[in-house]
Design an enzyme around this catalytic site. Structure first.
Site, mmCIF file in Angstrom:
data_model
loop_
_atom_site.group_PDB
_atom_site.id
_atom_site.type_symbol
_atom_site.label_atom_id
_atom_site.label_comp_id
_atom_site.label_asym_id
_atom_site.label_seq_id
_atom_site.Cartn_x
_atom_site.Cartn_y
_atom_site.Cartn_z
ATOM 1 C CG HIS A 73 63.467 47.820 18.204
ATOM 2 N ND1 HIS A 73 62.778 46.738 17.734
ATOM 3 C CD2 HIS A 73 62.761 48.300 19.256
ATOM 4 C CE1 HIS A 73 61.699 46.547 18.467
ATOM 5 N NE2 HIS A 73 61.661 47.483 19.397
ATOM 6 C CG HIS A 86 58.301 41.042 20.984
ATOM 7 N ND1 HIS A 86 58.321 40.551 22.257
ATOM 8 C CD2 HIS A 86 58.851 42.279 21.055
ATOM 9 C CE1 HIS A 86 58.857 41.459 23.067
ATOM 10 N NE2 HIS A 86 59.174 42.508 22.374
#
Lengths: 251, 747
Positions: free
Chosen positions: B35, B85
């Site tokens: 990430h 997300h």
């Protein structure tokens, strides 16, 4: 007359509301909640803008209605000061009891319940003058049945009244100033889009006139009539009418 | 729960010359997560074009900035950020989607920008949600979360798109694009300046709690149903009310700092890796170090473990680097006293938590004990993996022969979940707050706003990416996503000036899936180069795969930002007038792969349309000229559902009551080489353009002169019917087919 556009924690439409008021000629400025009640000294007219004041805790407008800065607005309104509440501002005015103003001071006689759909709704809406223009100080210069464009953007826009007695007074005293053309999209009683008080100096309007207050914000067909005309696109139009009426009261 | 592998643990020890402390371990766990580190993708992303005349600030900070233009001698930039997300939204949809907005809003805020718009591309599980209660819950709650957060903070929704596919059953995609407005001379950077030695680091926002602990690492794991419950703790808790106040307080802080002559504060969003990750990056980017006192971090519960305070990802926090003295005092005064953060959210405030040091060491203390002490760059440089890049599968096959009647097919195409009106969903979002909206989401191919009061300068923005194409060929899907976003901006009268990308893919440790990622990057790079457009920000989301091993459809999602020189020239897609000429820009082709019509008629099969960039550039310039001289009354890009669906939508209009009909000549006249159904419903890119009848011949001629295909294929009608060759439809029937499918989910 100086106009205060009051910003609460959670307000979100203060900038464009201020711009609309100024474009209509009002001598307006933002007053923030933290400036306190004293900061409202010298202001003679008040606008409560849209948003989610105090997070809409308890009910939309309920906490803000008890914010110390609002007590100054209530005092002024009771002495005849012009007060305009838009969307969340309308919810706050209802929670103060100022509109419909048919009960004892500080006791809400109506509420803005969740839309019948159960969720937020965002769409263009036209509202129509449903009473004689003299009923409310803001509409004195409107023609009977005049229409004003606005955007309905709210989750709790369904006007409901405390009891049959209140409903009766609202009807008898003609307090529903504007109704939605084509019926209330949110299920409001009387198709109510805007509610005033018996003395007609306070107006709580749910849809946003400042979101249809310039030509560039109008529906495509109305925009298209002025296509290519930059000045016309940037000029006040439609919903700005309500702000002009407000400014005329102050003049 | 640490996500670091054993070999990564060994590398850490080798790097710092000793066993790491617990806090350091968690710091590396976040910093080395996929990430944060782009450890699989970074080398490949380098190949994307990132430079161009319109770039005010390129890739590398919290967000990029594009040059919008000059108004009254002041140059304005559009801040652009694009994030995903996905994992949080699958596990806790409302909070996941809401915090996705919360995070990206801070990215824009930290560049000194005023928030002016949001877009939400969404990908949900199979269209038929009967028997799939969780997928239905995700599809509804994500929209509620976006609406609950975005509406409250008062940022208008400008667009987004929506696709349904069973590959998203266990992994929805929730991307979000945010735009901001900033004066070019007031851009704030995500780094400390060279003279920042001794400056204060001031943490502002919510009190740190245990929520969002391990979030970055969690986002880089494959979702496992059994762990879903445990993973919920890794999702942050949204607080739009606090954010609304924080935004306004921050606008004031920015003004006060400028008044104090502080031109180069450091300002950065706390995202992955929390206090530690953010502070390390903020100082490292300016070649500095930092000293942090964890005891000074405001917390909501006493005795949180050091590693939680250091790396937890509690929402609604940002970090400033400002000079000690007046600047620090101003900052504390505005946040804590004026805007009263502690009264807005329990424990929220601005607090000095440390200072910048020049020696590039990163030192963190808790109760006087050193818990981190390393050279700052070991925390921020991340690690790289040379993933094995396998051959990306190409699932294209021969284009099927379509059978069926236009009369029966058009209503089915319009009612397809990927084609139908998104109005029942969009009405949950506030599209007009701020009073700047010109073309609301759903009324044009791109949203248009006029963000500078009193100026006719506008911004057009669109976000696109078709997963049905991704499933067939990741590279071509990438190209087509870029082209569609650029076309959408052009269709409202905008001139594309820059792009962002969010690459949503599966497991990069599997060579074939890594191959798809690399191919998609090639595709989006090639299209951007061909159109001379830079990428100014982006995001990569990997491991979008369920424990059962099924990956999402390769999903390169592209946002295009455009400049609208004069909003009074822009237009939505609805037909404006009867008796206009209907002009088709863009030749029809026989490629049917990934099209809605193939799904309806044949189930599968087909090739993807290849883009002829010379022709596309011609179409874009012809359209542009037509908007400039106002001969073009409106345009709509040919995409999902093909040309006939496109024209039907122009007749129906966004609200369903536009009521202007159209008569289209039979395709044998304007696409003789292509089978009739492919001409009506094929999704080869192009535009349907409404042109004033008297200008049509000149418009077509000018378009052809650019090398584009252009033909007059019909005219608009005063009566509410659509005539397609020999078939006539009543608009009311088409409108109900198009408008109603999403009502069951969102009304």
């Amino acid at each position: 007359m100086k106009t205060a556009v009051i910003v609460f924690p959670g307000s979100n439409s203060e900038e464009e509301t201020l711009r609309a008021a100024q474009a209509a000629g009002a001598d307006a400025r933002l007053v923030w909640w933290f400036e306190g009640r004293a900061a409202l000294k010298g202001f003679e007219a008040f606008i409560l803008p849209g948003g989610f004041a105090h997070e809409d805790r308890i009910r939309a407008g309920a906490v803000a209605a008890r914010d110390p800065i609002v007590s100054a607005v209530i005092d002024a309104a009771q002495h005849g000061a012009p007060v305009l509440g838009i969307c969340n501002g309308a919810q706050i005015l209802v929670e103060t009891g100022l509109v419909p103003g048919t009960g004892e001071a500080g006791r809400p006689q109506a509420a803005l319940a969740p839309n019948i759909q159960g969720h937020y709704l965002d769409h263009f809406a036209e509202i129509e003058l449903a009473v004689s223009p003299e009923r409310c100080i803001f509409t004195r210069h409107l023609a009977a049945g005049a229409r004003i464009p606005a955007w309905a953007s709210h989750g709790e826009g369904r006007f409901r009244f405390r009891d049959e007695r209140t409903r009766e007074r609202v009807r008898e005293e003609r307090l529903v100033v504007f109704t939605y053309v084509g019926g209330a999209p949110n299920g409001a009683e009387f198709d109510c889009a805007a509610l005033t008080n018996p003395t007609g100096n306070v107006l709580a309007v749910m849809p946003h006139p400042e979101r249809a207050g310039w030509r560039y914000q109008q529906p495509e067909r109305v925009r298209f009539e002025a296509r290519g005309d930059r000045a016309a696109y940037l000029a006040p139009y439609g919903g700005s009418h309500l702000f002009s009426l407000f400014a005329q009261v102050l003049a | 729960m640490l996500a670091l592998s054993t070999s990564e643990l060994d590398r850490i020890s080798a790097l710092i010359g000793r066993e790491p402390t617990l806090v350091e371990l968690y710091a590396f766990d976040a910093g080395w997560s996929e990430h944060c580190s782009y450890k699989s993708s970074r080398a490949h992303l380098r190949r994307l074009p990132t430079e161009g005349a319109a770039v005010l600030l390129g890739v590398g900070e919290d967000a990029g900035v594009l040059d919008l233009g000059e108004v009254d001698g002041v140059r304005y930039g559009v801040v652009v950020a694009h994030e995903s997300h996905n994992h949080p939204s699958q596990v806790v949809p409302y909070e996941g989607a809401a915090t996705g907005i919360g995070g990206i809003v801070r990215d824009v805020l930290c560049m000194g920008g005023t928030l002016i718009g949001l877009l939400d591309p969404l990908r949900f599980g199979r269209g038929d949600l009967e028997g799939y209660p969780h997928q239905r819950y995700v599809a509804q709650s994500v929209v509620d979360g976006i609406s609950g957060y975005g509406n409250a903070i008062g940022v208008p929704n400008l667009g987004g798109d929506l696709y349904w596919d069973e590959s998203f059953d266990d992994n929805c995609l929730v991307n979000v694009v945010a735009l901001g407005l900033v004066r070019a001379d007031e851009i704030v950077h995500s780094r400390v300046p060279a003279h920042a030695d001794g400056w204060n680091l001031v943490l502002v926002g919510k009190a740190t709690d245990a929520s969002g602990f391990g979030g970055a690492a969690f986002s880089s794991l494959t979702l496992d149903e059994e762990q879903a419950e445990a993973n919920k703790g890794a999702v942050q808790v949204p607080d739009p009310f606090l954010k609304s106040v924080l935004m306004r307080a921050t606008y004031r802080v920015l003004r006060e700092l400028r008044a104090l002559g502080v031109r180069d504060p450091g300002f950065k969003d706390l995202g992955a890796g929390g206090v530690l990750g953010c502070s390390a990056e903020l100082v490292a980017a300016g070649d500095m170090g930092a000293e942090i006192d964890l005891d000074a971090v405001h917390v909501s519960v006493e005795e949180l473990p050091a590693e939680v305070i250091a790396t937890g990802e509690t929402q609604e926090r940002m970090l400033w680097a400002v000079p000690a003295g007046a600047a620090t005092q101003a900052l504390l005064r505005v946040y804590n006293e004026q805007f009263g953060l502690p009264h807005v959210s329990r424990g929220a405030r601005a607090a000095v938590i440390g200072r910048v040091r020049a020696d590039k060491r990163y030192v963190m203390r808790r109760h006087g004990t050193v818990v981190v002490d390393v050279p700052v760059d070991v925390l921020t440089s991340g690690i790289r993996y040379e993933r094995e890049v396998g051959v990306a599968p190409n699932h294209e096959s021969a284009d099927p022969v379509l059978r069926g009647e236009v009369a029966a097919l058009l209503p089915r195409v319009l009612a397809h979940r990927d084609v139908c009106s998104r109005e029942p969903l969009i009405t949950h979002y506030d599209r007009v707050v701020r009073g700047t909206t010109v073309i609301p989401a759903g009324h044009g191919d791109a949203g248009v706003i006029a963000p500078i009061p009193g100026s006719a300068l506008g911004v057009a923005v669109s976000v696109d990416g078709n997963p049905r194409y991704g499933k067939l060929n990741a590279r071509v899907a990438g190209e087509l996503a870029v082209c569609e976003s650029v076309r959408n901006v052009a269709a409202v009268g905008g001139e594309a000036i820059g792009l962002t990308d969010c690459l949503n893919f599966g497991d990069p440790t599997k060579p074939a899936q890594m191959g798809e990622l690399v191919e998609a990057i090639e595709g989006i790079g090639e299209a951007a180069r061909a159109l001379s457009l830079p990428y100014v920000s982006g995001n990569v989301s990997l491991y979008n795969e369920s424990a059962s091993g099924s990956s999402v459809a390769p999903s390169p999602i592209i946002a295009c930002v455009g400049r609208v020189t004069d909003i009074s020239h822009s237009a939505g897609f609805a037909f404006k007038r009867p008796d206009s000429a209907i002009v088709l820009l863009g030749a029809r082709g026989g490629a049917l792969g990934g099209s809605v019509i193939v799904e309806i008629c044949a189930g599968q099969g087909g090739t993807l349309p290849r883009v002829n960039f010379d022709a596309l550039r011609g179409e874009l310039s012809a359209l542009r000229a037509g908007f400039d001289d106002l001969t073009v009354r409106g345009a709509h890009d040919v995409s999902d559902g093909g040309l006939l669906a496109c024209v039907a939508e122009m007749c129906i209009g966004p609200g369903g009551r536009n009521g202007i009909g159209a008569r289209l000549d039979a395709p044998s006249g304007w696409a003789p080489e292509v089978p009739e159904l492919a001409a009506w419903f094929g999704e080869t890119g192009g535009f349907v353009v409404e042109v004033a009848a008297e200008s049509a011949a000149a418009f077509v001629e000018r378009a052809r002169a650019t090398g584009a295909y252009a033909a007059c294929i019909g005219r608009t009608l005063p009566e509410p019917s659509l005539v397609a060759g020999a078939t006539t439809f009543a608009l009311a029937d088409l409108a109900s087919a198009w408008l109603t499918p999403l009502e069951a989910l969102y009304a």
